[in-house]
Design a protein around this motif. Structure first.
Motif, PDB file in Angstrom:
ATOM      1  N   ARG A 220       0.783  -1.080  -0.087  1.00 40.30           N
ATOM      2  CA  ARG A 220      -0.108  -0.045   0.027  1.00 40.30           C
ATOM      3  C   ARG A 220       0.940   1.044  -0.111  1.00 40.30           C
ATOM      4  O   ARG A 220       1.667   1.460   1.030  1.00 40.30           O
ATOM      5  CB  ARG A 220      -1.028  -0.070   1.160  1.00 40.30           C
ATOM      6  CG  ARG A 220      -1.948   1.260   1.194  1.00 40.30           C
ATOM      7  CD  ARG A 220      -3.010   0.926   2.359  1.00 40.30           C
ATOM      8  NE  ARG A 220      -3.737   2.209   2.292  1.00 40.30           N
ATOM      9  CZ  ARG A 220      -3.709   3.407   3.044  1.00 40.30           C
ATOM     10  NH1 ARG A 220      -2.713   3.598   3.815  1.00 40.30           N
ATOM     11  NH2 ARG A 220      -4.592   4.266   3.069  1.00 40.30           N
ATOM     12  N   ARG A 240       4.985   7.206   1.719  1.00 44.55           N
ATOM     13  CA  ARG A 240       4.993   6.282   2.757  1.00 44.55           C
ATOM     14  C   ARG A 240       4.292   4.952   2.283  1.00 44.55           C
ATOM     15  O   ARG A 240       3.501   4.768   1.491  1.00 44.55           O
ATOM     16  CB  ARG A 240       4.180   6.723   4.078  1.00 44.55           C
ATOM     17  CG  ARG A 240       2.728   6.921   3.880  1.00 44.55           C
ATOM     18  CD  ARG A 240       2.095   7.491   5.265  1.00 44.55           C
ATOM     19  NE  ARG A 240       0.694   7.593   5.051  1.00 44.55           N
ATOM     20  CZ  ARG A 240      -0.150   8.593   4.643  1.00 44.55           C
ATOM     21  NH1 ARG A 240       0.839   9.786   4.421  1.00 44.55           N
ATOM     22  NH2 ARG A 240      -1.168   8.835   4.571  1.00 44.55           N
ATOM     23  N   TYR A 241       4.688   3.760   2.902  1.00 45.56           N
ATOM     24  CA  TYR A 241       4.234   2.671   2.336  1.00 45.56           C
ATOM     25  C   TYR A 241       4.249   1.541   3.341  1.00 45.56           C
ATOM     26  O   TYR A 241       5.014   1.611   4.389  1.00 45.56           O
ATOM     27  CB  TYR A 241       5.352   1.970   1.056  1.00 45.56           C
ATOM     28  CG  TYR A 241       6.585   1.760   1.607  1.00 45.56           C
ATOM     29  CD1 TYR A 241       7.112   0.858   2.185  1.00 45.56           C
ATOM     30  CD2 TYR A 241       7.633   2.644   1.570  1.00 45.56           C
ATOM     31  CE1 TYR A 241       8.335   0.313   2.503  1.00 45.56           C
ATOM     32  CE2 TYR A 241       8.961   2.671   1.774  1.00 45.56           C
ATOM     33  CZ  TYR A 241       9.222   1.584   2.457  1.00 45.56           C
ATOM     34  OH  TYR A 241      10.542   1.156   2.782  1.00 45.56           O
ATOM     35  N   THR A 242       3.223   0.438   3.533  1.00 42.81           N
ATOM     36  CA  THR A 242       3.111  -0.422   4.496  1.00 42.81           C
ATOM     37  C   THR A 242       3.109  -1.724   3.685  1.00 42.81           C
ATOM     38  O   THR A 242       2.312  -1.838   2.381  1.00 42.81           O
ATOM     39  CB  THR A 242       2.079  -0.420   5.265  1.00 42.81           C
ATOM     40  OG1 THR A 242       0.722   0.194   4.378  1.00 42.81           O
ATOM     41  CG2 THR A 242       2.202   0.750   6.077  1.00 42.81           C
ATOM     42  N   PHE A 243       3.452  -2.797   4.156  1.00 41.16           N
ATOM     43  CA  PHE A 243       3.164  -4.141   3.584  1.00 41.16           C
ATOM     44  C   PHE A 243       2.126  -4.912   4.485  1.00 41.16           C
ATOM     45  O   PHE A 243       2.336  -4.894   5.698  1.00 41.16           O
ATOM     46  CB  PHE A 243       4.646  -5.030   3.652  1.00 41.16           C
ATOM     47  CG  PHE A 243       5.780  -4.405   2.906  1.00 41.16           C
ATOM     48  CD1 PHE A 243       5.382  -3.806   1.700  1.00 41.16           C
ATOM     49  CD2 PHE A 243       6.870  -4.401   3.551  1.00 41.16           C
ATOM     50  CE1 PHE A 243       6.500  -3.318   0.817  1.00 41.16           C
ATOM     51  CE2 PHE A 243       8.137  -3.740   2.589  1.00 41.16           C
ATOM     52  CZ  PHE A 243       7.800  -3.101   1.500  1.00 41.16           C
ATOM     53  N   ILE A 244       1.278  -5.513   3.817  1.00 40.08           N
ATOM     54  CA  ILE A 244      -0.091  -5.935   4.569  1.00 40.08           C
ATOM     55  C   ILE A 244      -0.196  -7.336   4.066  1.00 40.08           C
ATOM     56  O   ILE A 244      -0.325  -7.771   2.744  1.00 40.08           O
ATOM     57  CB  ILE A 244      -1.123  -5.182   4.082  1.00 40.08           C
ATOM     58  CG1 ILE A 244      -1.221  -3.723   4.401  1.00 40.08           C
ATOM     59  CG2 ILE A 244      -2.501  -5.733   5.042  1.00 40.08           C
ATOM     60  CD1 ILE A 244      -2.237  -2.916   4.083  1.00 40.08           C
ATOM     61  N   GLU A 254      -1.447  -4.304   9.469  1.00 44.18           N
ATOM     62  CA  GLU A 254      -0.113  -3.731   8.784  1.00 44.18           C
ATOM     63  C   GLU A 254       0.913  -4.200   9.141  1.00 44.18           C
ATOM     64  O   GLU A 254       1.320  -3.985  10.416  1.00 44.18           O
ATOM     65  CB  GLU A 254      -0.410  -2.428   8.382  1.00 44.18           C
ATOM     66  CG  GLU A 254      -1.713  -1.958   7.745  1.00 44.18           C
ATOM     67  CD  GLU A 254      -1.712  -0.444   7.164  1.00 44.18           C
ATOM     68  OE1 GLU A 254      -0.740   0.132   7.515  1.00 44.18           O
ATOM     69  OE2 GLU A 254      -2.737  -0.211   6.609  1.00 44.18           O
ATOM     70  N   ARG A 255       1.924  -4.480   8.576  1.00 42.73           N
ATOM     71  CA  ARG A 255       3.323  -4.951   9.090  1.00 42.73           C
ATOM     72  C   ARG A 255       4.357  -4.353   8.342  1.00 42.73           C
ATOM     73  O   ARG A 255       4.405  -4.348   6.915  1.00 42.73           O
ATOM     74  CB  ARG A 255       3.501  -6.350   9.101  1.00 42.73           C
ATOM     75  CG  ARG A 255       4.769  -7.145   9.505  1.00 42.73           C
ATOM     76  CD  ARG A 255       4.644  -8.420   9.470  1.00 42.73           C
ATOM     77  NE  ARG A 255       5.988  -9.060  10.044  1.00 42.73           N
ATOM     78  CZ  ARG A 255       6.225 -10.385   9.969  1.00 42.73           C
ATOM     79  NH1 ARG A 255       5.537 -10.788   9.152  1.00 42.73           N
ATOM     80  NH2 ARG A 255       7.323 -10.662  10.276  1.00 42.73           N
ATOM     81  N   ARG A 256       5.293  -3.670   8.895  1.00 43.89           N
ATOM     82  CA  ARG A 256       6.564  -2.931   8.437  1.00 43.89           C
ATOM     83  C   ARG A 256       6.135  -2.138   7.354  1.00 43.89           C
ATOM     84  O   ARG A 256       5.006  -1.441   7.241  1.00 43.89           O
ATOM     85  CB  ARG A 256       7.351  -4.343   7.697  1.00 43.89           C
ATOM     86  CG  ARG A 256       8.031  -5.293   8.657  1.00 43.89           C
ATOM     87  CD  ARG A 256       8.914  -6.218   7.907  1.00 43.89           C
ATOM     88  NE  ARG A 256       8.388  -7.460   8.045  1.00 43.89           N
ATOM     89  CZ  ARG A 256       8.806  -8.598   7.718  1.00 43.89           C
ATOM     90  NH1 ARG A 256       9.716  -8.519   6.896  1.00 43.89           N
ATOM     91  NH2 ARG A 256       8.591  -9.660   7.923  1.00 43.89           N
ATOM     92  N   GLY A 257       7.196  -1.594   6.582  1.00 41.31           N
ATOM     93  CA  GLY A 257       6.893  -0.354   5.664  1.00 41.31           C
ATOM     94  C   GLY A 257       8.008   0.662   6.107  1.00 41.31           C
ATOM     95  O   GLY A 257       8.864   0.581   6.951  1.00 41.31           O
ATOM     96  N   GLY A 258       7.806   1.804   5.813  1.00 44.48           N
ATOM     97  CA  GLY A 258       8.546   3.006   5.863  1.00 44.48           C
ATOM     98  C   GLY A 258       7.872   4.394   5.188  1.00 44.48           C
ATOM     99  O   GLY A 258       6.833   4.325   4.784  1.00 44.48           O
ATOM    100  N   GLU A 259       8.774   5.250   5.384  1.00 45.96           N
ATOM    101  CA  GLU A 259       8.379   6.597   4.680  1.00 45.96           C
ATOM    102  C   GLU A 259       9.747   6.772   3.992  1.00 45.96           C
ATOM    103  O   GLU A 259      10.908   6.619   4.377  1.00 45.96           O
ATOM    104  CB  GLU A 259       8.100   7.653   5.906  1.00 45.96           C
ATOM    105  CG  GLU A 259       6.896   7.426   6.530  1.00 45.96           C
ATOM    106  CD  GLU A 259       6.383   8.771   7.423  1.00 45.96           C
ATOM    107  OE1 GLU A 259       7.139   9.754   7.034  1.00 45.96           O
ATOM    108  OE2 GLU A 259       5.635   8.514   8.134  1.00 45.96           O
TER     109      GLU A 259
END
Length: 368
Positions: A220, A240-244, A254-259
């Motif tokens: 996402r 920004r992104y997230t891994f779902i 939602e788990r992990r990700g970053g900006e």
């Protein structure tokens, strides 16, 4: 004979005036792409949701879907000002993204960063051969954009990120596929069963469907564009992104990700950062066994239980014929795919322990 389905080009953001103003350019763009495969026009849909969609015979061994987009900075932009063009090729039966190219518009050549060169449309011909993906987790892309040029920036980035992942032989799903990849019966009815029954087919690839249940990962991405000053046309963006985790399409945390810090818009750089960080969430779906990571009394835990396609009540067996079955899934330890299994039968002198490998019991229950 397999067909290539080619819907009319869409404008992003949607602008009905642009569809009229640039119709000739859009039709020329589609024709250039179709010529890559020497497609033979078979039919054109005249009514319904897929009006002006053309259907071609082609020589590849599967039904294809070719989607095209003209990208503009914003919906109410002045005459001309085409920011980019997108062409995306899909395997129609599974909606798998095979490849996507971005061709930057001539109106913005002087502003586009040097690292952002246009793709060649001929690369789609090579992408059409990506029909044997690796056995790693399928990936779903979802992107949205806000503020200055936001929607347009999100679509361009999704195209480039999708291509970067597809080039690694991953199964990729993207909103670039549009309505034509919906496998609902309503789609078949709106198109017309007599004309394009194969196009609107609801047939499923069993292996593909199984893989979807064994490790679907969603990326996402949210992009926010900004304009530093009136003299600056090319946007700066924060992302920004997230891994779902989405096995079974269950809504999990939602788990992990970053900006990504604010910088000049560079979709290739954004895509590379996301693709590199996604790597740790992918795994081989062909692994034959599932390791035990924890034991508590008569219960054991296996990580990636959902990713391996486990269901509540499903039977498994241990290395010495031990019998177990799945009783629930567990998110409490930060392992979003973990499954809890009850040990129904094991040897007293050599009980199951952490590290033992389990496999799915293929027996039919109850026994016939």
């Amino acid at each position: 004979m397999p067909i290539l389905m080619v819907p009319p080009t869409l404008s992003v953001p949607f602008n009905a005036e642009k569809l009229v103003e640039h119709r000739a350019r859009m039709d020329e763009f589609r024709a250039e792409l179709i010529s890559l495969w020497n497609g033979t026009l078979k039919d054109e849909i005249k009514t319904g949701a897929f009006r002006r969609t053309q259907i071609f015979d082609w020589q590849l061994p599967y039904d294809g879907l070719l989607q095209t987009y003209f990208i503009y900075p914003k919906a109410a932009t002045s005459k001309g000002q085409e920011l980019a063009r997108i062409a995306s090729l899909f395997k129609r039966e599974t909606c798998q993204l095979l490849g996507s190219v971005v061709i930057w518009g001539t109106d913005y050549v002087q502003y586009i960063p040097k690292a952002e060169k246009s793709d060649s449309v001929t690369r789609l011909k090579e992408s059409a051969q990506r029909v044997r993906p690796s056995a790693r987790s399928p990936v779903r892309l979802t992107s949205e954009g806000h503020s200055y040029w936001g929607t347009s920036l999100a679509w361009i980035t999704e195209s480039i990120l999708g291509e970067q992942l597809a080039s690694k032989d991953l199964v990729v799903h993207s909103d670039l596929s549009g309505l034509a990849c919906l496998r609902a019966k309503s789609v078949s009815k709106s198109v017309g069963e007599d004309k394009v029954s194969s196009v609107a087919s609801t047939s499923k690839d069993p292996a593909f469907e199984r893989n979807l249940r064994r490790g679907h990962r969603q990326v996402r991405l949210v992009i926010e564009g900004s304009k530093a000053s009136n003299s600056q046309l090319w946007p700066s963006v924060k992302a920004r992104y997230t891994f779902i985790p989405l096995p079974l399409n269950v809504q999990l945390a939602e788990r992990r990700g970053g900006e990504l810090t604010s910088a000049e818009f560079s979709p290739r750089a954004i895509g590379q950062s996301i693709a590199q960080n996604l790597e740790s969430m992918l795994h081989d779906l062909n692994e034959p066994s599932i390791p035990i990571i924890n034991r508590d009394g008569k219960f054991v835990t296996v990580e990636r239980g959902l990713a391996f396609g486990l269901r509540i009540g499903m039977h498994l067996e241990g290395p010495q014929g031990e019998k177990l079955h799945v009783i629930r899934f567990d998110k409490s330890r930060g392992m979003v795919d973990a499954a809890i299994l009850l040990i129904r039968n094991e040897k007293n002198d050599s009980p199951l322990k952490v590290g033992d490998q389990l496999k799915i019991d293929e027996s039919t229950y109850p026994a016939q």
